[in-house]
Scaffold this active site. Structure first.
Site, mmCIF file in Angstrom:
data_model
loop_
_atom_site.group_PDB
_atom_site.id
_atom_site.type_symbol
_atom_site.label_atom_id
_atom_site.label_comp_id
_atom_site.label_asym_id
_atom_site.label_seq_id
_atom_site.Cartn_x
_atom_site.Cartn_y
_atom_site.Cartn_z
ATOM 1 N N CYS A 77 0.831 -1.192 0.000
ATOM 2 C CA CYS A 77 0.000 0.000 0.000
ATOM 3 C C CYS A 77 0.873 1.253 0.000
ATOM 4 O O CYS A 77 2.060 1.209 0.295
ATOM 5 C CB CYS A 77 -0.906 0.006 1.227
ATOM 6 S SG CYS A 77 -1.865 -1.508 1.401
ATOM 7 N N ARG A 94 1.311 1.807 -6.034
ATOM 8 C CA ARG A 94 1.519 0.813 -4.989
ATOM 9 C C ARG A 94 0.220 0.117 -4.572
ATOM 10 O O ARG A 94 0.248 -0.882 -3.838
ATOM 11 C CB ARG A 94 2.156 1.478 -3.762
ATOM 12 C CG ARG A 94 3.526 2.067 -4.015
ATOM 13 C CD ARG A 94 4.086 2.665 -2.740
ATOM 14 N NE ARG A 94 4.335 1.631 -1.748
ATOM 15 C CZ ARG A 94 5.502 1.021 -1.566
ATOM 16 N NH1 ARG A 94 6.525 1.323 -2.335
ATOM 17 N NH2 ARG A 94 5.653 0.106 -0.635
ATOM 18 N N TRP A 105 -3.842 -1.710 -1.430
ATOM 19 C CA TRP A 105 -3.882 -2.957 -2.186
ATOM 20 C C TRP A 105 -4.351 -4.012 -1.200
ATOM 21 O O TRP A 105 -3.663 -4.330 -0.234
ATOM 22 C CB TRP A 105 -2.497 -3.298 -2.741
ATOM 23 C CG TRP A 105 -2.476 -4.472 -3.675
ATOM 24 C CD1 TRP A 105 -2.708 -4.457 -5.019
ATOM 25 C CD2 TRP A 105 -2.177 -5.832 -3.334
ATOM 26 N NE1 TRP A 105 -2.581 -5.724 -5.534
ATOM 27 C CE2 TRP A 105 -2.255 -6.597 -4.524
ATOM 28 C CE3 TRP A 105 -1.858 -6.489 -2.153
ATOM 29 C CZ2 TRP A 105 -2.024 -7.966 -4.559
ATOM 30 C CZ3 TRP A 105 -1.632 -7.860 -2.176
ATOM 31 C CH2 TRP A 105 -1.706 -8.575 -3.370
ATOM 32 N N ASN A 149 0.926 -0.426 5.990
ATOM 33 C CA ASN A 149 1.318 -1.304 4.889
ATOM 34 C C ASN A 149 1.952 -2.536 5.513
ATOM 35 O O ASN A 149 2.859 -2.423 6.338
ATOM 36 C CB ASN A 149 2.325 -0.588 3.975
ATOM 37 C CG ASN A 149 2.772 -1.458 2.819
ATOM 38 O OD1 ASN A 149 2.127 -2.442 2.475
ATOM 39 N ND2 ASN A 149 3.895 -1.100 2.215
ATOM 40 N N GLY A 150 1.487 -3.722 5.145
ATOM 41 C CA GLY A 150 2.034 -4.940 5.716
ATOM 42 C C GLY A 150 0.940 -5.893 6.136
ATOM 43 O O GLY A 150 -0.234 -5.728 5.774
ATOM 44 N N GLU A 172 9.202 -13.399 -20.422
ATOM 45 C CA GLU A 172 8.931 -12.007 -20.066
ATOM 46 C C GLU A 172 7.892 -11.389 -20.991
ATOM 47 O O GLU A 172 7.018 -10.628 -20.544
ATOM 48 C CB GLU A 172 10.233 -11.195 -20.112
ATOM 49 C CG GLU A 172 10.093 -9.705 -19.860
ATOM 50 C CD GLU A 172 9.538 -9.363 -18.491
ATOM 51 O OE1 GLU A 172 9.160 -8.182 -18.306
ATOM 52 O OE2 GLU A 172 9.456 -10.248 -17.606
ATOM 53 N N LYS A 180 4.344 -9.760 -19.697
ATOM 54 C CA LYS A 180 3.907 -8.396 -19.965
ATOM 55 C C LYS A 180 2.484 -8.374 -20.494
ATOM 56 O O LYS A 180 1.664 -7.547 -20.096
ATOM 57 C CB LYS A 180 4.853 -7.711 -20.972
ATOM 58 C CG LYS A 180 6.208 -7.355 -20.414
ATOM 59 C CD LYS A 180 6.221 -6.136 -19.530
ATOM 60 C CE LYS A 180 6.141 -6.419 -18.081
ATOM 61 N NZ LYS A 180 7.126 -7.248 -17.438
ATOM 62 N N GLU A 220 0.054 -9.221 -17.650
ATOM 63 C CA GLU A 220 -0.036 -8.199 -16.613
ATOM 64 C C GLU A 220 -0.966 -7.055 -16.993
ATOM 65 O O GLU A 220 -1.766 -6.601 -16.173
ATOM 66 C CB GLU A 220 1.356 -7.627 -16.322
ATOM 67 C CG GLU A 220 2.254 -8.533 -15.514
ATOM 68 C CD GLU A 220 3.604 -7.911 -15.278
ATOM 69 O OE1 GLU A 220 4.084 -7.932 -14.129
ATOM 70 O OE2 GLU A 220 4.206 -7.396 -16.245
ATOM 71 N N HIS A 248 5.786 -30.714 -26.573
ATOM 72 C CA HIS A 248 5.503 -31.557 -25.408
ATOM 73 C C HIS A 248 4.239 -31.091 -24.685
ATOM 74 O O HIS A 248 4.191 -31.046 -23.458
ATOM 75 C CB HIS A 248 6.706 -31.563 -24.471
ATOM 76 C CG HIS A 248 7.940 -32.132 -25.094
ATOM 77 N ND1 HIS A 248 8.163 -33.486 -25.193
ATOM 78 C CD2 HIS A 248 8.995 -31.528 -25.698
ATOM 79 C CE1 HIS A 248 9.318 -33.695 -25.811
ATOM 80 N NE2 HIS A 248 9.833 -32.524 -26.123
ATOM 81 N N LYS A 297 3.069 -2.409 -7.526
ATOM 82 C CA LYS A 297 4.439 -2.308 -8.009
ATOM 83 C C LYS A 297 5.438 -3.014 -7.113
ATOM 84 O O LYS A 297 6.269 -3.783 -7.573
ATOM 85 C CB LYS A 297 4.815 -0.827 -8.141
ATOM 86 C CG LYS A 297 6.209 -0.587 -8.725
ATOM 87 C CD LYS A 297 6.285 -1.052 -10.164
ATOM 88 C CE LYS A 297 7.622 -0.737 -10.783
ATOM 89 N NZ LYS A 297 7.732 -1.291 -12.143
#
Length: 609
Positions: free
Chosen positions: A2, A27, A74, A100-101, A482, A486, A489, A505, A604
């Site tokens: 957060c 965040r 968040w 935050n936590g 990657e 992207k 996301e 496979h 983030k």
């Protein structure tokens, strides 16, 4: 994960807090809230949704106090809602707290408080802490109440706390979640990171774990949670407020993609010695002798940083001849890893605060390993706790989907390869060849970025497809991973990255005209193998977007669309092949109308487990 911001000073707190929330919204953006002490009373406003919704709710309100806290969330405990939004107050209404936590023992603490007659208004673990502080706030000493409450807490926290009847003190504390104090002219800003501070001052102190800070008109003091004085170094930020502007771009992500020629240069500046065919990484000076002795290297990271580490594994093993293992930090921390006397551990994190990576760092250090860091944020926990390391110097990355940090991380790992390789088996002439090729990368990235319009045209064709396959081999297998990440996301499109030969496979069963494949098919030692994989896709009616080497005319026979990159040494090709994949994900997301900089469910900096 957060965003926290607090202010105490002579100016009105409201505009500074709201500006800080806007800067911190990457965040977390499930809900937002603000509490300001005005005429010895709390003015608290909370909303489900983004900071703009909070601005709308508070428009026209008289919020004139000079001390306050604010939060953008968040969600962890409790769904996004107005009731679960921060700040949270205690039962008496005297205490307001943002957090935050995760409070791991909140259930036990909550039951004790309920037994004492406390009524809870939310589903969050955070309210437990607010109620606990309120319980101990009996004599006007807010810092003492915070210390007593935190002594009972298990878990992680970064907090900012106010007392309604004492509007001259703002208290912050951290354990596992970052907090930084901005020092202005008779004013202080307490925040999760410097993006909420840099518009007002470039002088900051980074709180360490188990530190508490008391901010007042008389100054600030820092102590441990058990009230022992600690001194904190005042540092100067290396970037200004202009770095937080989108300029003419629609999104921070596109801006950060376009910044990569410069950020790659910044990662190399003063470190790549082209004429000598060597690299200098001053942050590793203290362990240079150990670097000569190591016989095993472990790279630990999460998400995009893990993909950069995987590329680093290929680069360092091939050229420096050192066995390299790549570990997910979230798995490494719960294993019993075997670390020998000549094992070196590198942890990689853009923010330097990633909870799993930080825990892996501590586990490796506990087992006696020398632990080095690669991160972007000066003063971060990883930067402070490692034995040495390398900063990316990429500047703030605001887009939640990492782009420029990825290429900067691979650049640093390439420099590490040259450094280690020259100590072992890379000749001076080969070192010069590597260094020259690496020095040309920024200009080559600029050339690829000029294909932005061509990428956008391809994106229009495939923007409504809901499944993609990304394939690469050798150095470009991590790039396939990657590229798929992207797209997932920011577009919410299902995409999978595979080593190209692994398609046979299992995944080949999914191939049809509705599942396009993005194939990295550059001219390298496995080129012919990748062409065979492409033919297998075409034989089953699949569409192909190829990333190929300039001058390769034959590739068009095997692909529906081709994006070209300049020729470079294969070991450095990931720095080029990833660029069109970043642009493709961006444009598909834009065409689908997605929230690009703030994709749903993501934040983030992952500072909770």
């Amino acid at each position: 994960m957060c965003g926290i911001v607090g202010y105490i000073g002579k100016r009105k707190a409201y505009p500074i807090l709201m500006e800080g929330l806007s800067a911190l919204e990457y965040r977390g953006y499930d809900s937002a809230g603000i509490a300001i002490v005005d005429r010895a009373r709390f003015a608290v406003h909370k909303v489900k949704g983004k900071v703009d919704a909070l601005k709308e709710q508070t428009k026209g309100k008289r919020l004139n106090g000079t001390i306050g806290v604010a939060h953008t969330r968040w969600a962890t405990h409790g769904a996004p809602s107005q009731a679960n939004a921060h700040p949270h107050k205690d039962a008496s209404g005297r205490i307001a707290l943002v957090h935050n936590g995760i409070i791991e023992n909140y259930t036990t603490l909550k039951q004790k408080l309920v037994n004492d007659g406390v009524t809870f208004r939310s589903e969050t673990d955070t309210e437990v802490l607010a109620q606990l502080i309120g319980k101990y706030y009996t004599n006007g000493d807010l810092a003492k109440a915070v210390r007593r409450a935190l002594a009972e807490v298990e878990g992680t926290f970064g907090i900012a706390v106010l007392a309604q009847d004492n509007p001259t003190v703002l208290v912050g504390a951290r354990k596992g979640s970052p907090l930084v104090v901005g020092i202005g002219d008779d004013e202080y800003i307490l925040a999760s990171d410097t993006s909420a501070i840099v518009r007002h001052t470039n002088q900051v102190i980074y709180l360490k774990d188990n530190n508490l800070v008391v901010l007042s008109a008389d100054g600030y003091s820092t102590t441990t949670l058990d009230n022992r004085h600690v001194s904190c170094e005042v540092q100067t930020l290396e970037y200004g407020a202009e770095a937080l502007a989108k300029d003419a771009y629609d999104h921070f992500m596109l801006k950060e993609i376009m910044e990569q020629p410069e950020t790659i240069r910044n990662a190399m500046r003063g470190r790549l010695l082209v004429d000598d065919g060597a690299a200098r990484l001053d942050g590793l000076n203290l362990v240079l002798n150990e670097l000569r002795r190591i016989d095993r290297l472990i790279l630990v990271a999460c998400g995009t940083s893990w993909h950069a580490a995987l590329a680093g594994e290929y680069i360092i093993e091939d050229m420096a001849g050192i066995p390299v293992e790549v570990e997910y930090a979230s798995e490494f921390r719960y294993r019993n890893p075997i670390i020998g006397p000549n094992t070196l551990v590198f942890v990689i994190s853009q923010s330097g605060e990633t909870a799993d990576t930080l825990a892996a760092l501590r586990e490796a250090a506990h087992k006696g390993a020398t632990v080095l860091g690669i991160c972007n944020v000066v003063g971060s926990s990883i930067a402070r706790e490692t034995h040495g390391g390398v900063y990316l110097h990429a500047g703030p990355e605001i887009g939640v989907a990492s782009t420029k940090a990825f290429t900067s991380q691979i650049t640093v790992l390439s420099l590490l390869m040259i450094l280690l390789g020259r100590m072992r088996r890379i000749s001076s002439s080969d070192g010069v060849s590597f260094a020259r090729a690496l020095s040309r990368i920024p200009g080559q990235v600029e050339k690829i970025l000029k294909q932005n319009d061509a990428v956008k045209k391809i994106a229009r064709i495939y923007a409504r497809h809901n499944n993609f396959l990304y394939l690469g081999r050798s150095y470009n297998f991590p790039v396939a991973l990657e590229g798929a990440l992207k797209l997932k996301e920011i577009s919410y499109v299902h995409a999978e990255g595979y080593a190209a030969a692994e398609m046979k496979h299992g995944p080949i069963a999914l191939i049809d005209r509705d599942m396009p494949s993005v194939v990295i098919a550059i001219r390298d030692s496995v080129y012919d193998k990748v062409i065979t994989n492409m033919q297998e896709i075409r034989a089953r009616g699949g569409k192909i977007i190829a990333v190929a080497t300039e001058g390769d005319k034959s590739i068009a026979r095997h692909a529906d669309h081709v994006l070209y990159i300049p020729k470079t040494l294969p070991i450095f090709s990931p720095l080029l092949t990833v660029i069109p994949l970043q642009l493709l994900a961006y444009h598909i997301a834009a065409l689908r109308g997605c929230e690009i900089d703030q994709p749903r469910n993501l934040a983030k900096s992952v500072t909770v487990e």
